[in-house]
Enzyme design. Structure first.
Site, mmCIF file in Angstrom:
data_model
loop_
_atom_site.group_PDB
_atom_site.id
_atom_site.type_symbol
_atom_site.label_atom_id
_atom_site.label_comp_id
_atom_site.label_asym_id
_atom_site.label_seq_id
_atom_site.Cartn_x
_atom_site.Cartn_y
_atom_site.Cartn_z
ATOM 1 N N HIS A 167 23.098 29.258 11.068
ATOM 2 C CA HIS A 167 23.413 30.719 11.270
ATOM 3 C C HIS A 167 22.678 31.919 10.009
ATOM 4 O O HIS A 167 22.215 32.841 10.174
ATOM 5 C CB HIS A 167 24.468 31.038 11.989
ATOM 6 N N GLU A 195 20.492 30.115 17.748
ATOM 7 C CA GLU A 195 21.323 28.351 17.021
ATOM 8 C C GLU A 195 20.210 27.631 17.380
ATOM 9 O O GLU A 195 20.870 26.156 16.483
ATOM 10 C CB GLU A 195 21.980 28.024 19.386
ATOM 11 N N HIS A 223 26.388 23.563 10.235
ATOM 12 C CA HIS A 223 26.268 25.146 10.515
ATOM 13 C C HIS A 223 25.830 26.501 10.948
ATOM 14 O O HIS A 223 24.931 26.694 11.121
ATOM 15 C CB HIS A 223 26.939 24.313 12.411
ATOM 16 N N GLU A 224 27.393 26.778 10.406
ATOM 17 C CA GLU A 224 26.949 27.799 10.337
ATOM 18 C C GLU A 224 26.094 28.458 9.168
ATOM 19 O O GLU A 224 25.318 29.289 9.533
ATOM 20 C CB GLU A 224 29.229 28.483 9.904
HETATM 21 ZN ZN ZN Z 1 26.307 28.586 16.683
#
Ligand code: ZN
Length: 504
Positions: free
Chosen positions: A272, A298, A268-269
C-alpha cells in the site's frame, strides 16, 4: 475553450480551497494514526471530539455554497488534463456530499456509533439478537443513501461506487460466478487429501525484534522509503498517508509464537505504502493525491504480499537468511517445506486468517448476503442461518458459533456496505497488473529470485502509482494492461499455483 494559462488562473481559488480541505483531512489522519499507535487510553474521549470536529469542518467546507460557486466557475478544463481530473473528482466529492440530506448523514453516523458497541457486546456473548435490530436500522439507512446517491441498475452500485468508482454489481456477479465455479471444486479436492499440517513450521519461537529486522530488510528492498515513512505497532495493521507522498506510514503487529502475521502484514502494508510514496509529488494537497480506489490499492498490497512474498522465486533468495535468523525453528525445514507452509490451503471460518485460495469465497459469501439484505430478500434475523449455510456450501465449514461466523467483521456495524468486494477486486487486479509487468520485462521473475525488484517497481510506478487518482480504476487498468479489468489471469494463476502445490 479557455487556454491553458488562463484556465490555471481560473482554477486557482478552487485549488486553494481543495488544498485546505486536504490539510484538514490530513490532520484527522495524523490524529487517527496517533490514536492507534501511541495515544494513552486516557486520550480516548478528547480524541473522539477532535476527530468529530475536524470531520465536521471538512464536511462543512466541502458542501458550502462557496465550493459550489468555485466548481461552477471552473467550467470544463481541457479533457484529459490534470485540471480536468481535479475538477471531476472535486465535483464528484461535492455532489455525493450535497446529495445526502444532513438528517440522513447524522442518522447514519449515530446508527453506526450505536451499532459498534452493540456488535462488540453481541460478539462477546455470541448472541446475534443484540446486534440484529442495529443491522436492520443500518440497512434501512443504506437503502436510503443508495436512493439519494442514485444508480442505474442496482442500489448496490451506488454503495460500491463509494469505494470502487464505476464498478458495477453486474460485473462483480460475473467475476464471483467464475471464481465460485472454479474454486469450490478445487477446495473440495484439497480438503479431501490427507491433512499434512503443512503450516506447522510457522509456529514456534520467533523473536519479535528479529521478525521486525527481517521485515524491514525485505520492504527496504521492495522500495519502501524510510525518509518518507516509518513503521510502528498497532493492533490492526494499516497504512496511512497525510495529503501527499512525503509521509506514508505503516504499522504491523507481532506474535512471538507465529511467524505469519507480522511477516505478511509487513509486506502487505508496504505494498500500500509504495503506491502512495510514488504518486506524482505535484499532486499533493489535490484530489489527485493518493490511490484511486480501495480495489486498486488492494491490488498493490496483495501483489507484494502474495505474488512476490509467497512465491518460490522470492524465497529462493530470502529463505537462507530467514533460516539463519531463526535457526531453532527453521534450521531443519527445507525451502520447499517452507514454501508449502506459507501456501497451505485450509478452509476455516475466519476471513482474516484465510489463505489465498479460500479467501475469495469469504468475500463471495459477504457480497451475496449484502445483496440479499439490501434487496430485502433476507432479514437481519435470518442472516446467521444464511451465513452458516453458505459457509458449508462454499468452504465445507460450519462456524462454531456466531462470534466466529456472522459476527466476525466490524464492517457492517460501521455501515460499510459495498466495501468487501474491493478485496477480491484487488486480488484480480494484482495478477492482471503483474502479468502486464512481466510481459514488458520478462526478466522480473529472475530478478525476484536475486532479491531485486527494480523492474517490477519501476513498471508499477510508471503505469499505476504516479497517476494517483487521475484516472478512474477501469481507465487506469486499461491504460496499464491494454485490457479492462478481467478475472481470467487471476484464475489461471490460482489454478497453476495450487494445482502444482497439491498435485491437482
Ligand atoms: Zn490492504
Amino acid at each position: 475553450m479557455v487556454t491553458g494559462e488562463a484556465q490555471n488562473q481560473a482554477l486557482r481559488p478552487l485549488k486553494d480551497r481543495l488544498a485546505i480541505l486536504s490539510d484538514v483531512r490530513a490532520a484527522s489522519a495524523v490524529l487517527g494514526w496517533d490514536q492507534q499507535t501511541y495515544m494513552p487510553p486516557g486520550g480516548v474521549a478528547a480524541r473522539a471530539e477532535q476527530l468529530a470536529t475536524l470531520g465536521r469542518l471538512a464536511h462543512e467546507m466541502l458542501v458550502s455554497d462557496e465550493t459550489g460557486t468555485l466548481l461552477d466557475a471552473a467550467g470544463d478544463p481541457d479533457p484529459g488534463s490534470e485540471d480536468a481530473a481535479i475538477v471531476r473528482l472535486a465535483r464528484r466529492d461535492y455532489e455525493r456530499a450535497t446529495k445526502l440530506p444532513a438528517r440522513l448523514v447524522a442518522e447514519t453516523s449515530r446508527a453506526s456509533s450505536l451499532a459498534q458497541p452493540a456488535w462488540e457486546e453481541s460478539r462477546a456473548a455470541s448472541d446475534w439478537s443484540l446486534f440484529a435490530p442495529h443491522l436492520e436500522k443500518i440497512l434501512e439507512l443504506q437503502r436510503e443513501t443508495a436512493g439519494y446517491l442514485g444508480y442505474e441498475d442496482h442500489p448496490y452500485d451506488a454503495l460500491l461506487d463509494l469505494y470502487e468508482p464505476q464498478a458495477k454489481t453486474a460485473w462483480l456477479h460475473g467475476v464471483f460466478e467464475e471464481l465460485r465455479a472454479a474454486l469450490v471444486p478445487m477446495i473440495r479436492e484439497i480438503s479431501a487429501l490427507p491433512d499434512e499440517d503443512r503450516s506447522r513450521p510457522l509456529y514456534g519461537s520467533y523473536d519479535e525484534a528479529e521478525q521486525e529486522r527481517f521485515g524491514r530488510e525485505v520492504i527496504s528492498a521492495f522500495g519502501y522509503d524510510w525518509t518518507r515513512g516509518r513503521q510502528d505497532r498497532a493492533v490492526h495493521p494499516f497504512c496511512t498517508v497525510f495529503g501527499g507522498p512525503g509521509d506514508v506510514r505503516i504499522t504491523t503487529r507481532f506474535d512471538p509464537g507465529w511467524l505469519s502475521p507480522a511477516l505478511f502484514a509487513t509486506f502487505h502494508e508496504a505494498g500500500h505504502a509504495t503506491y502512495e510514496q510514488n504518486v506524482d509529488p505535484s499532486y499533493a494537497r489535490t484530489p489527485l493525491a493518493g490511490g484511486v480506489s480501495m480495489g486498486v490499492h488492494e491490488s498493490q498490497s496483495r501483489l507484494w504480499e502474495n505474488l512476490v512474498g509467497r512465491s518460490r522465486a522470492f524465497w529462493s533468495f530470502y529463505y537462507p537468511g530467514l533460516q539463519k535468523t531463526f535457526p531453532e525453528t527453521l534450521g531443519a525445514v527445507n525451502p520447499e517445506a517452507f514454501y508449502r507452509a506459507i501456501n497451505e490451503v485450509r478452509p476455516s471460518e475466519i476471513r482474516v486468517e484465510a489463505d489465498e485460495l479460500t479467501y475469495n469465497l469469504h468475500i463471495l459469501l459477504r457480497f451475496e448476503l449484502e445483496l440479499d439484505l439490501l434487496e430485502g430478500n433476507l432479514s437481519a434475523s435470518e442472516l446467521p442461518a444464511a451465513w452458516n449455510a453458505r459457509m458449508e456450501e462454499y468452504l465445507g465449514v460450519t462456524p462454531e458459533n456466531d462470534a466466529k461466523g456472522v459476527l466476525q467483521d466490524v464492517h457492517w456495524a460501521a455501515g460499510l456496505f459495498g466495501y468487501f468486494p474491493t478485496y477480491t477486486i484487488g486480488n484480480v487486479l494484482a495478477v492482471q497488473l503483474y502479468e502486464a509487468a512481466v510481459e514488458a520485462h520478462p526478466d522480473i521473475p529472475e530478478e525476484i529470485g536475486r532479491g531485486e525488484f527494480g523492474a517490477l517497481r519501476g513498471w508499477l510506478r510508471e503505469n499505476v502509482h504516479r497517476h494517483g487518482s487521475r484516472y478512474d480504476p477501469d481507465e487506469l487498468i486499461e491504460r496499464a494492461t491494454g485490457r479492462p479489468p478481467d478475472a481470467t489471469p487471476y484464475l489461471s494463476y490460482l489454478k497453476a499455483k495450487f494445482g502444482d502445490l497439491y498435485g491437482l
